[in-house]
Design a protein around this motif. Structure first.
Motif, PDB file in Angstrom:
ATOM      1  N   PHE A 122       0.824  -1.212   0.000  1.00 56.57           N
ATOM      2  CA  PHE A 122       0.000   0.000   0.000  1.00 56.57           C
ATOM      3  C   PHE A 122       0.856   1.259   0.000  1.00 56.57           C
ATOM      4  O   PHE A 122       0.611   2.193  -0.766  1.00 56.57           O
ATOM      5  CB  PHE A 122      -0.935   0.025   1.206  1.00 56.57           C
ATOM      6  CG  PHE A 122      -1.697   1.323   1.313  1.00 56.57           C
ATOM      7  CD1 PHE A 122      -2.666   1.653   0.378  1.00 56.57           C
ATOM      8  CD2 PHE A 122      -1.411   2.227   2.332  1.00 56.57           C
ATOM      9  CE1 PHE A 122      -3.354   2.862   0.456  1.00 56.57           C
ATOM     10  CE2 PHE A 122      -2.089   3.429   2.411  1.00 56.57           C
ATOM     11  CZ  PHE A 122      -3.066   3.750   1.468  1.00 56.57           C
ATOM     12  N   GLN A 123       1.875   1.280   0.849  1.00 54.45           N
ATOM     13  CA  GLN A 123       2.716   2.475   0.944  1.00 54.45           C
ATOM     14  C   GLN A 123       3.415   2.787  -0.380  1.00 54.45           C
ATOM     15  O   GLN A 123       3.465   3.942  -0.817  1.00 54.45           O
ATOM     16  CB  GLN A 123       3.754   2.291   2.049  1.00 54.45           C
ATOM     17  CG  GLN A 123       3.177   2.271   3.450  1.00 54.45           C
ATOM     18  CD  GLN A 123       4.271   2.092   4.494  1.00 54.45           C
ATOM     19  OE1 GLN A 123       4.874   1.021   4.585  1.00 54.45           O
ATOM     20  NE2 GLN A 123       4.539   3.137   5.258  1.00 54.45           N
ATOM     21  N   SER A 125       2.508   1.725  -3.395  1.00 54.73           N
ATOM     22  CA  SER A 125       1.494   2.064  -4.395  1.00 54.73           C
ATOM     23  C   SER A 125       0.994   3.486  -4.196  1.00 54.73           C
ATOM     24  O   SER A 125       0.759   4.214  -5.166  1.00 54.73           O
ATOM     25  CB  SER A 125       0.321   1.082  -4.307  1.00 54.73           C
ATOM     26  OG  SER A 125       0.732  -0.233  -4.609  1.00 54.73           O
ATOM     27  N   GLN A 126       0.820   3.871  -2.950  1.00 54.20           N
ATOM     28  CA  GLN A 126       0.364   5.229  -2.649  1.00 54.20           C
ATOM     29  C   GLN A 126       1.377   6.259  -3.136  1.00 54.20           C
ATOM     30  O   GLN A 126       1.030   7.251  -3.800  1.00 54.20           O
ATOM     31  CB  GLN A 126       0.141   5.373  -1.148  1.00 54.20           C
ATOM     32  CG  GLN A 126      -0.410   6.725  -0.719  1.00 54.20           C
ATOM     33  CD  GLN A 126      -0.535   6.821   0.786  1.00 54.20           C
ATOM     34  OE1 GLN A 126       0.451   6.645   1.506  1.00 54.20           O
ATOM     35  NE2 GLN A 126      -1.731   7.097   1.278  1.00 54.20           N
ATOM     36  N   ARG A 130       0.742   8.663  -6.576  1.00 50.69           N
ATOM     37  CA  ARG A 130       0.670  10.127  -6.608  1.00 50.69           C
ATOM     38  C   ARG A 130       1.311  10.672  -7.887  1.00 50.69           C
ATOM     39  O   ARG A 130       0.782  11.586  -8.520  1.00 50.69           O
ATOM     40  CB  ARG A 130       1.354  10.718  -5.382  1.00 50.69           C
ATOM     41  CG  ARG A 130       0.605  10.483  -4.084  1.00 50.69           C
ATOM     42  CD  ARG A 130       1.173  11.316  -2.953  1.00 50.69           C
ATOM     43  NE  ARG A 130       0.418  11.129  -1.729  1.00 50.69           N
ATOM     44  CZ  ARG A 130       0.840  10.440  -0.678  1.00 50.69           C
ATOM     45  NH1 ARG A 130       2.043   9.878  -0.701  1.00 50.69           N
ATOM     46  NH2 ARG A 130       0.088  10.319   0.395  1.00 50.69           N
ATOM     47  N   LEU A 172      -7.644  -0.212  -5.309  1.00 52.71           N
ATOM     48  CA  LEU A 172      -6.902   0.846  -6.009  1.00 52.71           C
ATOM     49  C   LEU A 172      -7.353   0.973  -7.458  1.00 52.71           C
ATOM     50  O   LEU A 172      -7.447   2.082  -7.998  1.00 52.71           O
ATOM     51  CB  LEU A 172      -5.404   0.557  -5.934  1.00 52.71           C
ATOM     52  CG  LEU A 172      -4.775   0.585  -4.541  1.00 52.71           C
ATOM     53  CD1 LEU A 172      -3.276   0.271  -4.629  1.00 52.71           C
ATOM     54  CD2 LEU A 172      -4.999   1.923  -3.847  1.00 52.71           C
TER      55      LEU A 172
END
Length: 253
Positions: A122-123, A125-126, A130, A172
């Motif tokens: 998640f981190q 991908s986040q 962006r 996502l």
């Protein structure tokens, strides 16, 4: 021409856990398809892999760090952008496994597996998302597992994490598909990697596994590499939130 849609020339990729196994095969395949690649290992990346990447003519970057450290994830993305000039492809491949009966499973092992196999996905991908959303394009490929669909035995944290990876992939994709960012996952079957060494050395368990696989063999890292190139390329632009099983037919048995 259809083959041109599989080309990755000019694209910049980050592949976590690419020092060996599936990650190394995926990183090399992306480079052979034309992408520049940021290689990542927890402590190092083998010189032979760097040499193989260099021979493709692709630019490369070597990054190291332990994904159990949450603060590392956005740093890897920023280092990729700084070193290669951007990020178009993220392959969340890094992973670990701990084996123990659920009743005895330690919280330390639980937290380490969840951080490495799910939270870091998640981190990363986040952080990559962006940038991809700003540029209106990008490919994120998560490495899921057969245990995204099945529970497994004596690997509760791994099964929980890989189930989460599959659902995160869909979540996502729901948010980002309309903005030009495709998020998909590959669910490898029983592969000849370090994670399955104990199973392959257990003659009884190995025989039981092979008897169930219609293809009649363990998979190799190269079996996953082609799927990764496909999902990283324009050929997969209308595929979103999909979990692609590369399992020799295991799930269909």
């Amino acid at each position: 021409m259809i083959l041109e849609t599989f080309q990755l020339k000019g694209k910049n990729a980050l592949v976590t856990g690419s020092s060996r196994g599936l990650g190394a095969a995926i990183a090399l395949a992306l480079a052979e398809a034309g992408a520049n690649v940021a290689l990542h290992g927890s402590s190092s990346v083998p010189a032979r892999l760097v040499e193989s990447i260099t021979k493709t003519g692709a630019r490369h970057l070597v990054l190291t760090g332990d994904l159990r450290q949450q603060e590392l994830c956005p740093v890897l993305v920023e280092q990729t952008i700084a070193g290669l000039g951007g990020i178009d492809i993220l392959v969340n491949n890094a992973g670990t496994i701990r084996r123990s009966p659920a009743v005895d499973f330690s919280m330390t092992d639980w937290m380490e597996v969840l951080q490495t196999n799910l939270t870091s996905v998640f981190q990363l991908s986040q952080a990559a998302g962006r940038h991809m959303l700003k540029q209106g394009s990008g490919k994120i490929i998560n490495i899921a597992s057969l245990l995204s669909f099945q529970g497994g035995v004596t690997v509760p944290s791994y099964a929980a994490a890989k189930g989460g990876v599959a659902q995160l992939t869909k979540a996502l994709a729901n948010e980002w598909a309309s903005k030009g960012v495709q998020v998909n996952a590959i669910a490898p079957g029983y592969m000849e990697t370090d994670n399955t060494k104990a199973l392959r050395e257990d003659q009884t368990r190995s025989r039981q596994i092979l008897e169930r696989i219609p293809a009649g063999r363990w998979g190799s890292p190269q079996d996953v590499a082609g799927a990764a190139v496909f999902l990283a390329s324009a050929a997969s632009n209308y595929i979103n939130g999909h979990i692609l099983a590369v399992d020799g037919g295991w799930l269909g048995r």
